[in-house]
Write an enzyme that holds these catalytic residues in place. Structure first.
Site, PDB file in Angstrom:
ATOM      1  N   ASN A   9       0.828  -1.202   0.000  1.00  0.00           N
ATOM      2  CA  ASN A   9       0.000   0.000   0.000  1.00  0.00           C
ATOM      3  C   ASN A   9       0.874   1.268   0.000  1.00  0.00           C
ATOM      4  O   ASN A   9       1.461   1.642   1.009  1.00  0.00           O
ATOM      5  CB  ASN A   9      -0.901  -0.053   1.243  1.00  0.00           C
ATOM      6  N   GLU A  36      -0.965 -13.531   4.950  1.00  0.00           N
ATOM      7  CA  GLU A  36      -1.709 -12.958   6.075  1.00  0.00           C
ATOM      8  C   GLU A  36      -2.653 -14.025   6.595  1.00  0.00           C
ATOM      9  O   GLU A  36      -3.646 -14.342   5.957  1.00  0.00           O
ATOM     10  CB  GLU A  36      -2.500 -11.719   5.630  1.00  0.00           C
ATOM     11  N   ASP A  65      -0.276  -3.673  10.109  1.00  0.00           N
ATOM     12  CA  ASP A  65      -1.589  -4.196   9.776  1.00  0.00           C
ATOM     13  C   ASP A  65      -2.607  -3.288  10.458  1.00  0.00           C
ATOM     14  O   ASP A  65      -2.459  -2.957  11.636  1.00  0.00           O
ATOM     15  CB  ASP A  65      -1.724  -5.647  10.268  1.00  0.00           C
ATOM     16  N   SER A  66      -3.615  -2.883   9.702  1.00  0.00           N
ATOM     17  CA  SER A  66      -4.575  -1.962  10.305  1.00  0.00           C
ATOM     18  C   SER A  66      -5.995  -2.430  10.062  1.00  0.00           C
ATOM     19  O   SER A  66      -6.245  -3.273   9.204  1.00  0.00           O
ATOM     20  CB  SER A  66      -4.369  -0.540   9.774  1.00  0.00           C
ATOM     21  N   TYR A 142     -10.771   3.927   4.021  1.00  0.00           N
ATOM     22  CA  TYR A 142     -11.968   4.367   4.740  1.00  0.00           C
ATOM     23  C   TYR A 142     -11.930   5.858   5.126  1.00  0.00           C
ATOM     24  O   TYR A 142     -12.817   6.324   5.854  1.00  0.00           O
ATOM     25  CB  TYR A 142     -12.153   3.518   6.004  1.00  0.00           C
ATOM     26  N   HIS A 167      -4.281   6.507  13.883  1.00  0.00           N
ATOM     27  CA  HIS A 167      -3.811   5.231  14.427  1.00  0.00           C
ATOM     28  C   HIS A 167      -2.375   4.963  13.981  1.00  0.00           C
ATOM     29  O   HIS A 167      -1.529   4.534  14.755  1.00  0.00           O
ATOM     30  CB  HIS A 167      -4.762   4.118  13.953  1.00  0.00           C
ATOM     31  N   ARG A 168      -2.075   5.286  12.711  1.00  0.00           N
ATOM     32  CA  ARG A 168      -0.714   5.054  12.181  1.00  0.00           C
ATOM     33  C   ARG A 168       0.275   5.997  12.854  1.00  0.00           C
ATOM     34  O   ARG A 168       1.378   5.593  13.210  1.00  0.00           O
ATOM     35  CB  ARG A 168      -0.756   5.288  10.664  1.00  0.00           C
TER      36      ARG A 168
HETATM   37  P1  ITT Z   1      -0.638  -4.135   3.348  1.00  0.00           P
HETATM   38  O1  ITT Z   1       0.020  -4.587   2.091  1.00  0.00           O
HETATM   39  O2  ITT Z   1       0.276  -3.290   4.220  1.00  0.00           O
HETATM   40  O3  ITT Z   1      -1.331  -5.234   4.141  1.00  0.00           O
HETATM   41  P2  ITT Z   1      -3.340  -3.154   2.939  1.00  0.00           P
HETATM   42  O4  ITT Z   1      -3.902  -1.940   2.244  1.00  0.00           O
HETATM   43  O5  ITT Z   1      -3.830  -4.514   2.537  1.00  0.00           O
HETATM   44  O6  ITT Z   1      -1.748  -3.074   2.858  1.00  0.00           O
HETATM   45  P3  ITT Z   1      -4.286  -3.528   5.674  1.00  0.00           P
HETATM   46  O7  ITT Z   1      -4.546  -4.975   5.536  1.00  0.00           O
HETATM   47  O8  ITT Z   1      -3.562  -3.071   6.884  1.00  0.00           O
HETATM   48  O9  ITT Z   1      -3.483  -2.918   4.462  1.00  0.00           O
HETATM   49  O10 ITT Z   1      -5.572  -2.641   5.469  1.00  0.00           O
HETATM   50  C1  ITT Z   1      -6.710  -2.630   6.104  1.00  0.00           C
HETATM   51  C2  ITT Z   1      -7.740  -1.834   5.338  1.00  0.00           C
HETATM   52  O11 ITT Z   1      -7.952  -0.628   6.044  1.00  0.00           O
HETATM   53  C3  ITT Z   1      -7.405  -1.445   3.897  1.00  0.00           C
HETATM   54  O12 ITT Z   1      -8.587  -1.483   3.123  1.00  0.00           O
HETATM   55  C4  ITT Z   1      -6.935  -0.031   4.005  1.00  0.00           C
HETATM   56  O13 ITT Z   1      -7.239   0.730   2.846  1.00  0.00           O
HETATM   57  C5  ITT Z   1      -7.739   0.459   5.194  1.00  0.00           C
HETATM   58  N1  ITT Z   1      -6.929   1.444   5.923  1.00  0.00           N
HETATM   59  C6  ITT Z   1      -5.793   1.212   6.606  1.00  0.00           C
HETATM   60  N2  ITT Z   1      -5.314   2.358   7.102  1.00  0.00           N
HETATM   61  C7  ITT Z   1      -6.166   3.316   6.721  1.00  0.00           C
HETATM   62  C8  ITT Z   1      -6.197   4.694   6.893  1.00  0.00           C
HETATM   63  O14 ITT Z   1      -5.233   5.337   7.517  1.00  0.00           O
HETATM   64  N3  ITT Z   1      -7.218   5.378   6.373  1.00  0.00           N
HETATM   65  C9  ITT Z   1      -8.200   4.751   5.701  1.00  0.00           C
HETATM   66  N4  ITT Z   1      -8.239   3.449   5.470  1.00  0.00           N
HETATM   67  C10 ITT Z   1      -7.219   2.737   5.970  1.00  0.00           C
END
Ligand code: ITT
Length: 184
Positions: A9, A36, A65-66, A142, A167-168
């Site tokens: 991402n 994952e 991971d978020s 989101y 959160h980040r």
């Molecule tokens: P990785 O390769 O790092 O896993 P990812 O986009 O798949 O990238 P996650 O599994 O951590 O990342 O993502 C969880 C979801 O939450 C994903 O749809 C993100 O777009 C969303 N997300 C994570 N952080 C966000 C933020 O700061 N604002 C809005 N949406 C967020």
């Protein structure tokens, strides 16, 4: 100091740079897919992911991971946030929330770092609520539907506000503090 950030991402990389580079940490994007596990906690995903990537690279590396945890949906989509965003999108989430008055939600970020046998984990959270409709154009994921506590604006309407309280931001600040000036 230079650190690899393993993620698919680009937006996460941009935000990690904004947060860590002023602290003297240069963030290098490592585009690598890591498995994952479909478990319901972010920490296990992040710990296992970073171990996998460290085994491959042998270099200090972190992953993040978020997830967005909606109270009225018993924490859904939580660890499934990426899948749900990819399938239902923000429109689908808003639809699930139709008619629900309790709109409280928490964004959570788990950063896991590995540079040897151990893994260190840093968690950041921000509370807020799900907007009634999409608002704003900045950011990603989101952001157009999440309003952090104490403001009336979504993350997508107020990117500076997001950078201050997200959160980040909280997880990476705690990570940077743990690294300390000697490591960083
Ligand atoms: P990785 O390769 O790092 O896993 P990812 O986009 O798949 O990238 P996650 O599994 O951590 O990342 O993502 C969880 C979801 O939450 C994903 O749809 C993100 O777009 C969303 N997300 C994570 N952080 C966000 C933020 O700061 N604002 C809005 N949406 C967020």
């Amino acid at each position: 100091m230079r650190l690899l950030f393993a993620t698919g991402n680009e937006d996460k990389v941009r935000e990690a740079r904004e947060i860590l580079e002023p602290k003297g940490v240069k963030v290098e994007h490592l585009e690598i897919d890591y498995p994952e596990p479909q478990v319901d906690d972010l920490e296990t995903v992040a710990r296992e992911g970073v171990r996998y990537v460290f085994r491959k690279t042998g270099e200090p590396v972190f992953v993040e991971d978020s997830g967005l945890f909606v109270d009225a949906l018993n924490g859904f989509p939580g660890p499934y946030s990426a899948y749900v965003h990819g399938t239902l999108g923000n429109g689908g989430l808003l639809k699930l929330m139709e008619g629900i008055r309790d709109r409280r939600a928490t964004f959570r970020s788990v950063v896991a770092f590995c540079d040897g046998p151990g893994v260190s984990v840093h968690v950041g959270e921000v509370e807020g609520e799900i907007a009634g409709e999409r608002r704003g154009t900045a950011g990603f994921g989101y952001d157009p539907v999440f309003i952090p506590e104490g403001t009336g604006s979504t993350f997508a309407e107020d990117p500076e506000g997001k950078s201050a309280v997200s959160h980040r931001r909280r997880a990476l600040d705690s990570f940077a503090e743990w690294m300390g000036p000697s490591r960083a």
